[in-house]
Design a protein around this motif. Structure first.
Motif, PDB file in Angstrom:
ATOM      1  N   ALA A  78       3.697   2.679   2.702  1.00  0.00           N
ATOM      2  CA  ALA A  78       3.555   1.749   1.573  1.00  0.00           C
ATOM      3  C   ALA A  78       4.914   1.132   1.256  1.00  0.00           C
ATOM      4  CB  ALA A  78       3.026   2.487   0.336  1.00  0.00           C
ATOM      5  N   CYS A  79       4.907   0.042   0.532  1.00  0.00           N
ATOM      6  CA  CYS A  79       6.079  -0.487  -0.169  1.00  0.00           C
ATOM      7  C   CYS A  79       7.247  -0.854   0.758  1.00  0.00           C
ATOM      8  CB  CYS A  79       6.554   0.489  -1.230  1.00  0.00           C
ATOM      9  SG  CYS A  79       5.329   0.788  -2.515  1.00  0.00           S
ATOM     10  N   ALA A  80       7.240  -2.092   1.220  1.00  0.00           N
ATOM     11  CA  ALA A  80       8.221  -2.518   2.217  1.00  0.00           C
ATOM     12  C   ALA A  80       8.980  -3.757   1.755  1.00  0.00           C
ATOM     13  CB  ALA A  80       7.509  -2.781   3.545  1.00  0.00           C
ATOM     14  N   GLY A  94      -0.345  -0.482   0.203  1.00  0.00           N
ATOM     15  CA  GLY A  94       0.024  -1.526  -0.758  1.00  0.00           C
ATOM     16  C   GLY A  94       1.499  -1.800  -0.880  1.00  0.00           C
ATOM     17  N   ASP A  95       1.794  -2.976  -1.440  1.00  0.00           N
ATOM     18  CA  ASP A  95       3.153  -3.531  -1.493  1.00  0.00           C
ATOM     19  C   ASP A  95       3.699  -3.742  -0.077  1.00  0.00           C
ATOM     20  OD1 ASP A  95       2.768  -3.444  -4.182  1.00  0.00           O
ATOM     21  OD2 ASP A  95       4.328  -1.981  -4.622  1.00  0.00           O
ATOM     22  N   TYR A  96       2.852  -4.349   0.723  1.00  0.00           N
ATOM     23  CA  TYR A  96       3.216  -4.760   2.088  1.00  0.00           C
ATOM     24  C   TYR A  96       4.275  -5.847   2.014  1.00  0.00           C
ATOM     25  CZ  TYR A  96       2.271  -6.468   6.872  1.00  0.00           C
ATOM     26  OH  TYR A  96       2.351  -6.841   8.191  1.00  0.00           O
ATOM     27  N   MET A  97       4.121  -6.745   1.051  1.00  0.00           N
ATOM     28  CA  MET A  97       5.153  -7.741   0.780  1.00  0.00           C
ATOM     29  C   MET A  97       5.345  -7.842  -0.735  1.00  0.00           C
ATOM     30  SD  MET A  97       3.373 -10.438  -0.579  1.00  0.00           S
ATOM     31  CE  MET A  97       3.996 -12.070  -0.280  1.00  0.00           C
ATOM     32  N   TYR A  98       6.455  -8.445  -1.111  1.00  0.00           N
ATOM     33  CA  TYR A  98       6.790  -8.598  -2.529  1.00  0.00           C
ATOM     34  C   TYR A  98       6.889 -10.082  -2.860  1.00  0.00           C
ATOM     35  CZ  TYR A  98       7.555  -3.606  -3.193  1.00  0.00           C
ATOM     36  OH  TYR A  98       7.380  -2.250  -3.298  1.00  0.00           O
ATOM     37  N   GLU A  99       6.433 -10.420  -4.051  1.00  0.00           N
ATOM     38  CA  GLU A  99       6.303 -11.819  -4.447  1.00  0.00           C
ATOM     39  C   GLU A  99       7.580 -12.415  -5.041  1.00  0.00           C
ATOM     40  OE1 GLU A  99       5.750  -9.296  -6.290  1.00  0.00           O
ATOM     41  OE2 GLU A  99       5.787  -9.776  -8.449  1.00  0.00           O
ATOM     42  N   ASP A 148      -0.118  -4.231  -6.170  1.00  0.00           N
ATOM     43  CA  ASP A 148       0.193  -5.350  -7.072  1.00  0.00           C
ATOM     44  C   ASP A 148       1.061  -6.435  -6.429  1.00  0.00           C
ATOM     45  OD1 ASP A 148       2.224  -3.389  -7.101  1.00  0.00           O
ATOM     46  OD2 ASP A 148       2.898  -3.929  -9.114  1.00  0.00           O
ATOM     47  N   HIS A 149       2.093  -6.041  -5.668  1.00  0.00           N
ATOM     48  CA  HIS A 149       3.094  -7.051  -5.273  1.00  0.00           C
ATOM     49  C   HIS A 149       2.605  -8.064  -4.248  1.00  0.00           C
ATOM     50  CE1 HIS A 149       6.323  -5.745  -7.786  1.00  0.00           C
ATOM     51  NE2 HIS A 149       6.010  -4.492  -7.490  1.00  0.00           N
ATOM     52  N   GLU A 150       1.511  -7.802  -3.588  1.00  0.00           N
ATOM     53  CA  GLU A 150       0.938  -8.830  -2.721  1.00  0.00           C
ATOM     54  C   GLU A 150       0.483 -10.037  -3.552  1.00  0.00           C
ATOM     55  OE1 GLU A 150       0.324  -5.613  -2.481  1.00  0.00           O
ATOM     56  OE2 GLU A 150       0.335  -4.981  -0.377  1.00  0.00           O
ATOM     57  N   GLY A 205       0.327   5.443  -2.619  1.00  0.00           N
ATOM     58  CA  GLY A 205       1.583   4.716  -2.393  1.00  0.00           C
ATOM     59  C   GLY A 205       2.347   4.532  -3.690  1.00  0.00           C
ATOM     60  N   ASP A 206       2.968   3.376  -3.863  1.00  0.00           N
ATOM     61  CA  ASP A 206       3.514   2.865  -5.124  1.00  0.00           C
ATOM     62  C   ASP A 206       4.775   3.543  -5.654  1.00  0.00           C
ATOM     63  OD1 ASP A 206       3.442   1.196  -7.540  1.00  0.00           O
ATOM     64  OD2 ASP A 206       2.835   3.018  -8.586  1.00  0.00           O
ATOM     65  N   ALA A 207       4.950   4.846  -5.463  1.00  0.00           N
ATOM     66  CA  ALA A 207       5.958   5.585  -6.220  1.00  0.00           C
ATOM     67  C   ALA A 207       7.381   5.460  -5.655  1.00  0.00           C
ATOM     68  CB  ALA A 207       5.576   7.057  -6.295  1.00  0.00           C
ATOM     69  N   HIS A 208       7.536   5.001  -4.439  1.00  0.00           N
ATOM     70  CA  HIS A 208       8.853   4.879  -3.785  1.00  0.00           C
ATOM     71  C   HIS A 208       9.570   6.220  -3.661  1.00  0.00           C
ATOM     72  CE1 HIS A 208       9.088   0.356  -5.113  1.00  0.00           C
ATOM     73  NE2 HIS A 208       7.943   0.685  -4.584  1.00  0.00           N
ATOM     74  N   MET A 209       8.836   7.291  -3.730  1.00  0.00           N
ATOM     75  CA  MET A 209       9.369   8.643  -3.488  1.00  0.00           C
ATOM     76  C   MET A 209       8.220   9.459  -2.909  1.00  0.00           C
ATOM     77  SD  MET A 209      11.246   9.804  -6.983  1.00  0.00           S
ATOM     78  CE  MET A 209      12.074   8.582  -7.991  1.00  0.00           C
ATOM     79  N   ALA A 246      10.840   0.643   2.657  1.00  0.00           N
ATOM     80  CA  ALA A 246      12.146   0.032   2.394  1.00  0.00           C
ATOM     81  C   ALA A 246      12.454  -0.143   0.905  1.00  0.00           C
ATOM     82  CB  ALA A 246      12.235  -1.337   3.073  1.00  0.00           C
ATOM     83  N   SER A 247      11.431  -0.217   0.071  1.00  0.00           N
ATOM     84  CA  SER A 247      11.645  -0.558  -1.339  1.00  0.00           C
ATOM     85  C   SER A 247      12.571   0.439  -2.028  1.00  0.00           C
ATOM     86  CB  SER A 247      10.302  -0.586  -2.071  1.00  0.00           C
ATOM     87  OG  SER A 247       9.453  -1.529  -1.456  1.00  0.00           O
ATOM     88  N   ASP A 248      13.520  -0.110  -2.785  1.00  0.00           N
ATOM     89  CA  ASP A 248      14.582   0.609  -3.498  1.00  0.00           C
ATOM     90  C   ASP A 248      15.762   0.970  -2.587  1.00  0.00           C
ATOM     91  OD1 ASP A 248      13.499   0.303  -5.970  1.00  0.00           O
ATOM     92  OD2 ASP A 248      12.616   2.294  -6.068  1.00  0.00           O
TER      93      ASP A 248
HETATM   94 FE   LIG Z   1       6.227  -0.880  -4.420  1.00  0.00          FE
END
Ligand SMILES: [Fe+2]
Length: 512
Positions: free
Chosen positions: A155-157, A182-187, A242-244, A406-410, A438-440
């Motif tokens: 998740a979260c890239a 989720g959060d494959y891409m960020y807006e 959400d970020h898609e 996903g979502d939590a970045h940890m 990758a996020s964070d």
């Molecule tokens: Fe995320």
């Protein structure tokens, strides 16, 4: 060529077939329509395998970052030939055909195969106007419960926050399946959301609002070679968070309260569909259906959820906060009535040995305040507590349920209990929460912070702040999960290592 060498060569576009090696024997009218440069810059992908098929995807883009989102393609439709082979050299072609990459679909193609053999690998590629795509590997699902399943969870890239080394490491492990939550891409526009360590690369201009913006952003992400490699190696099951679309949107409500959100969401959905290996029926006018089930024989059934499109607005103006009674209200829904009934029916009707819930946001109660009092994230299931209680009730009557998040970045590993505050409350399922690709940015490990979080939330047993993914191996008797971590994503090439391992025996929680 062994499989790894094949995938490397395939990713570099070096694998050609005897049949397709020569220039296309095109008619004069088609020969005159030769694209000036390679249209396969966004790679290839497959998804949603069944016992007799899967979806094949590519999107033509001769100039992926051309500013109008059309990928430097002409305004006409373009024919794309495809092949499915039984072997990586494409000497035994088992299916072939021609699809139309329509200009109105941003020249994407979604080819749905059926009638293939269960439980085996296939190889695929595309050709258009004399140009050959890289080759991909995919598979059909097996019959029965005896074929083990190796699957990755990711998740979260966020593209600016780090390189996609985690995708590369995941691909090198050659899973049968990749589950993306989720959060494959960020807006956000450039530096619209900064990691502590800053950015290693830069988003396309502006915050995504228009169809062209979303298409262009997807093209930027899809241009990454590590991401392409992960797609080319295995079928994916994808679901958005959400970020898609936009940070913390809910149903038809923008988190900023801005008007015009319905149109923006429709643009985001369309671009997401155009860039993902989803079945054609998933795009339904201005909505996008991603809640679905995929079975791995009778060993496992994935129930993929959509925790965004049908939810009520976040309680108490969203955020991480204390003292919000609204979040407990029995009338609030996260999944929406239709999806809830679909899920409950699917869990109870499932004959699979393991039931894997693929969804976006943390189910376990998570107190972010150290010491007395409680602060929870109102965007997660904590903000929809009554529906969570119903979910846990349904899971308690389900065969070997495991929740993937996903979502939590940890990374987190949690036990799900009807009453998180009662140490004697029975455990009904494990929740495996993957960190981000990758996020964070570069992760770290703050032992003091982690210990405090574990003390505050005793139903958690592991937290890790580094980037990574999960690699799980499932058999009839056992689920074994490696929490994979990378020390850095600010430079390419970091190794991935297993920082924690969970082994779960079937029927050790709630035998049905
Ligand atoms: Fe995320």
């Amino acid at each position: 060529m062994d499989r790894r060498a094949f995938l490397t060569a395939a990713a570099a576009g070096l694998v050609t077939s005897p049949a397709w090696a020569a220039p296309a024997s095109a008619t004069p009218s088609r020969a005159s329509r030769t694209l000036r440069s390679d249209p396969f810059t966004l790679g290839v992908a497959s998804g949603d395998p069944s016992a007799d098929g899967f979806v094949l995807w590519t999107r033509l883009a001769a100039d992926p970052l051309g500013g109008d989102g059309r990928g430097g393609m002409p305004s006409r439709d373009v024919e794309v030939d495809w092949q499915v082979a039984a072997d990586e050299r494409f000497s035994t072609i088992v299916r072939s055909g021609t699809a139309t990459a329509r200009a109105r679909d941003a020249h994407s193609v979604h080819v749905e195969l059926s009638g293939l053999e269960p439980g085996r690998e296939y190889f695929y590629r595309f050709r258009s106007e004399g140009r050959l795509s890289p080759a991909g590997r995919t598979r059909t699902t097996p019959a029965g419960a005896t074929t083990p399943l190796t699957f990755a969870v990711a998740a979260c890239a966020h593209y600016e926050h780090g390189y996609y080394t985690a995708y590369r490491r995941l691909a090198e492990q050659e899973p049968d399946l990749v589950v993306f939550l989720g959060d494959y891409m960020y807006e956000y526009g450039p530096s619209g959301y900064n990691a502590l360590a800053g950015r290693v690369r830069t988003h396309t201009p502006g915050k995504c609002r228009t169809l062209a913006d979303y298409r262009l952003r997807h093209a930027q992400y899809k241009s990454d070679p590590d991401l392409q490699r992960a797609h080319a190696g295995a079928p994916w099951l994808v679901a958005f968070d959400d970020h898609e679309v936009e940070n913390n949107w809910a149903g038809e409500i923008s988190s900023t309260g801005a008007t015009g959100f319905a149109a923006r969401r429709a643009h985001a959905f369309r671009a997401y569909y155009e860039n993902m290996p989803l079945r054609r029926a998933s795009l339904r006018g201005t909505s996008l259906r991603v809640n679905r089930r995929v079975s791995w024989g009778t060993l496992a059934r994935f129930h993929l959820l959509d925790t965004r499109q049908f939810r009520d607005d976040q309680a108490c103006l969203d955020g991480v906060r204390a003292g919000c009674d609204e979040r407990l209200s029995g009338g609030r829904t996260l999944l929406g009535g239709d999806q809830w009934r679909w899920l409950e029916d699917g869990l109870h009707g499932s004959t699979a040995r393991w039931n894997l819930l693929g969804q976006q946001i943390m189910v376990a109660q998570r107190d972010f305040k150290t010491g007395p009092g409680r602060e929870v994230n109102l965007d997660s299931w904590d903000g929809y507590a009554a529906e969570r209680t119903r979910l846990l009730g349904a899971l308690s009557r389900t065969s070997n349920p495991v929740v993937l998040t996903g979502d939590a970045h940890m990374h987190h590993l949690a036990e799900l209990k009807p009453d998180f505050d009662d140490p004697d409350s029975p455990v009904v399922a494990k929740e495996l929460i993957t960190s981000s690709i990758a996020s964070d940015g570069d992760g770290y490990r703050d032992r003091e912070w982690i210990d405090a979080a574990l003390r505050e939330n005793p139903h958690f047993s592991y937290i890790d702040q580094r980037r990574g993914y999960l690699m799980a191996r499932l058999t009839k008797d056992e689920l074994s999960v490696d929490f994979r971590t990378l020390d850095r994503v600010s430079r390419r090439g970091a190794p991935a290592r297993t920082s924690h391992r969970l082994t779960l025996t079937a029927d050790s929680l709630n035998a049905r």
